[in-house]
Scaffold this active site. Structure first.
Site, PDB file in Angstrom:
ATOM      1  N   ASP A 100      -9.803  -5.133  -4.170  1.00 23.86           N
ATOM      2  CA  ASP A 100      -9.211  -4.136  -3.270  1.00 23.86           C
ATOM      3  C   ASP A 100      -9.988  -2.829  -3.407  1.00 23.86           C
ATOM      4  O   ASP A 100     -10.009  -2.220  -4.482  1.00 23.86           O
ATOM      5  CB  ASP A 100      -7.741  -3.933  -3.638  1.00 23.86           C
ATOM      6  CG  ASP A 100      -6.970  -3.105  -2.625  1.00 23.86           C
ATOM      7  OD1 ASP A 100      -7.593  -2.306  -1.901  1.00 23.86           O
ATOM      8  OD2 ASP A 100      -5.732  -3.247  -2.571  1.00 23.86           O
ATOM      9  N   SER A 146       0.832  -1.199   0.000  1.00 22.62           N
ATOM     10  CA  SER A 146       0.000   0.000   0.000  1.00 22.62           C
ATOM     11  C   SER A 146       0.872   1.257   0.000  1.00 22.62           C
ATOM     12  O   SER A 146       1.684   1.436  -0.912  1.00 22.62           O
ATOM     13  CB  SER A 146      -0.955  -0.060   1.196  1.00 22.62           C
ATOM     14  OG  SER A 146      -1.970   0.910   1.109  1.00 22.62           O
ATOM     15  N   HIS A 157      -7.634  -5.787   0.445  1.00 22.82           N
ATOM     16  CA  HIS A 157      -6.431  -4.961   0.517  1.00 22.82           C
ATOM     17  C   HIS A 157      -5.323  -5.600   1.356  1.00 22.82           C
ATOM     18  O   HIS A 157      -4.151  -5.269   1.174  1.00 22.82           O
ATOM     19  CB  HIS A 157      -6.795  -3.598   1.115  1.00 22.82           C
ATOM     20  CG  HIS A 157      -5.674  -2.605   1.095  1.00 22.82           C
ATOM     21  ND1 HIS A 157      -5.042  -2.199  -0.065  1.00 22.82           N
ATOM     22  CD2 HIS A 157      -5.055  -1.921   2.113  1.00 22.82           C
ATOM     23  CE1 HIS A 157      -4.097  -1.328   0.230  1.00 22.82           C
ATOM     24  NE2 HIS A 157      -4.085  -1.141   1.539  1.00 22.82           N
TER      25      HIS A 157
END
Length: 339
Positions: free
Chosen positions: A259, A171, A298
């Site tokens: 995601d 991320s 995610h």
């Protein structure tokens, strides 16, 4: 879920007072960095050394986790540091430096299961909490500060071993990783053997507009001025779409189609940029997607049975290869060395 909720509330408040947000770097940083105090050592894995490194007089926390094959050493505190340093110099050692995303600490969420997977492949794993996260000292958070912490850890490792190092970013940590690798190349410092980007985005403006929450709020007429443009103006840019073109190491991108925090399209777009625009002679960029019906979202790609093989193959392919530096990069490095 609390991190996601906090982002929604902060951005909603930002839209209510967009002109103020445009002048408030504090609110902008709260949108980008969901930091906070915690004690990750309450969940420290076995065979892990906890220590602290210092940047600009401020400390940040680091874990060095041994490969599973090393077992659990029975050590006095005085012997711990030398034992872990010696293990790094083992001829078979491979090191992963893990850079986490914008929320939680180095013990949160799917991070512990991922460390376990990497250690089962006989890799050393380093994980850090940027300053202002976890048990690290508070600082004035910025893109430069989190990159500096990553770079300090990388230099700590390379000062103690010449064994292969791979970077794993998740991320926001993917943008920290690409920025750090760009800086390493520009400064003529040793490059990692490869870079793994899990749920990456192209740049922070795209991420703010593209995720499921920002996508809804982007229709608000004040969103662009009050949030996206203000964050860009104050250098919270995290431009992986530029940085991926500025270093030579091969890259593997992992992204789940379901995601909602970092949209799949942003990860795939970064792949297209890297695979089509990197200079000849740089490492390849590969992309692996995970279907939405698997519900990895995610944070949970670590649950994919094939992940272990993907990582093992990537590391095996590049761990003994020298990262070549194209002529253009060499010229740039010389200019930096002799301004």
């Amino acid at each position: 879920m609390s991190v996601i909720l906090s982002i929604i509330l902060i951005v909603a408040a930002a839209l209510t007072a967009a002109p103020l947000v445009g002048r408030s770097t504090g609110v902008q940083k709260a949108i980008v960095f969901a930091s906070g105090d915690s004690n990750p050592n309450d969940n420290k894995p076995s065979a892990t050394r906890n220590f602290y490194l210092t940047v600009d007089g401020e400390q940040f926390g680091v874990w060095h986790m041994l490969p599973s094959s090393a077992g659990i050493p029975d050590l006095d505190h005085e012997d711990e540091m030398s034992y872990y340093h010696d293990a790094l110099r083992d001829p078979d050692a491979t090191i992963i430096l893990y850079l986490h995303g914008n929320g939680g600490d180095r013990a949160n969420g799917g991070r512990l299961p991922l460390y376990k997977l990497l250690r089962s492949l006989n890799y050393h794993v380093f994980a850090i909490d940027y300053r202002s996260y976890g048990d690290s000292d508070d600082t004035y958070l910025s893109e430069e500060s989190v990159v500096a912490d990553a770079l300090k850890t990388y230099e700590y490792i390379t000062d103690r071993t010449d064994r292969p190092i791979f970077i794993w970013g998740h991320s926001l940590g993917t943008a920290v990783a690409t920025h750090m690798c760009s800086d390493l190349q520009r400064l003529g410092k040793p490059s990692p053997k490869g870079v793994i980007l899990e749920a990456p985005f192209t740049n922070m403006q795209d991420e703010l507009r593209g995720n499921s929450f920002g996508n809804i709020m982007s229709y608000h007429p004040l969103f662009k001025f009050g949030v996206a443009d203000a964050i860009y103006k104050n250098k919270l840019r995290f431009e992986s779409d530029e940085h991926i073109l500025e270093f030579s190491a091969p890259v593997m991108i992992l992204h789940a189609r379901d995601d909602v925090v970092v949209p799949y399209d942003l990860g795939h777009r970064l792949y297209l940029i890297g695979s089509s625009q990197r200079l000849s002679g740089t490492g390849p960029v590969e992309f692996h997607s995970f279907d939405e019906n698997r519900e990895f979202g995610h944070m949970e790609i670590y649950r994919a049975p094939e992940l272990k093989g993907l990582v093992e193959n990537f590391v095996h392919k590049y761990r003994e290869k020298n990262v070549t530096i194209p002529h253009f990069f060499r010229n740039t490095m010389q200019q930096c060395a002799h301004p």
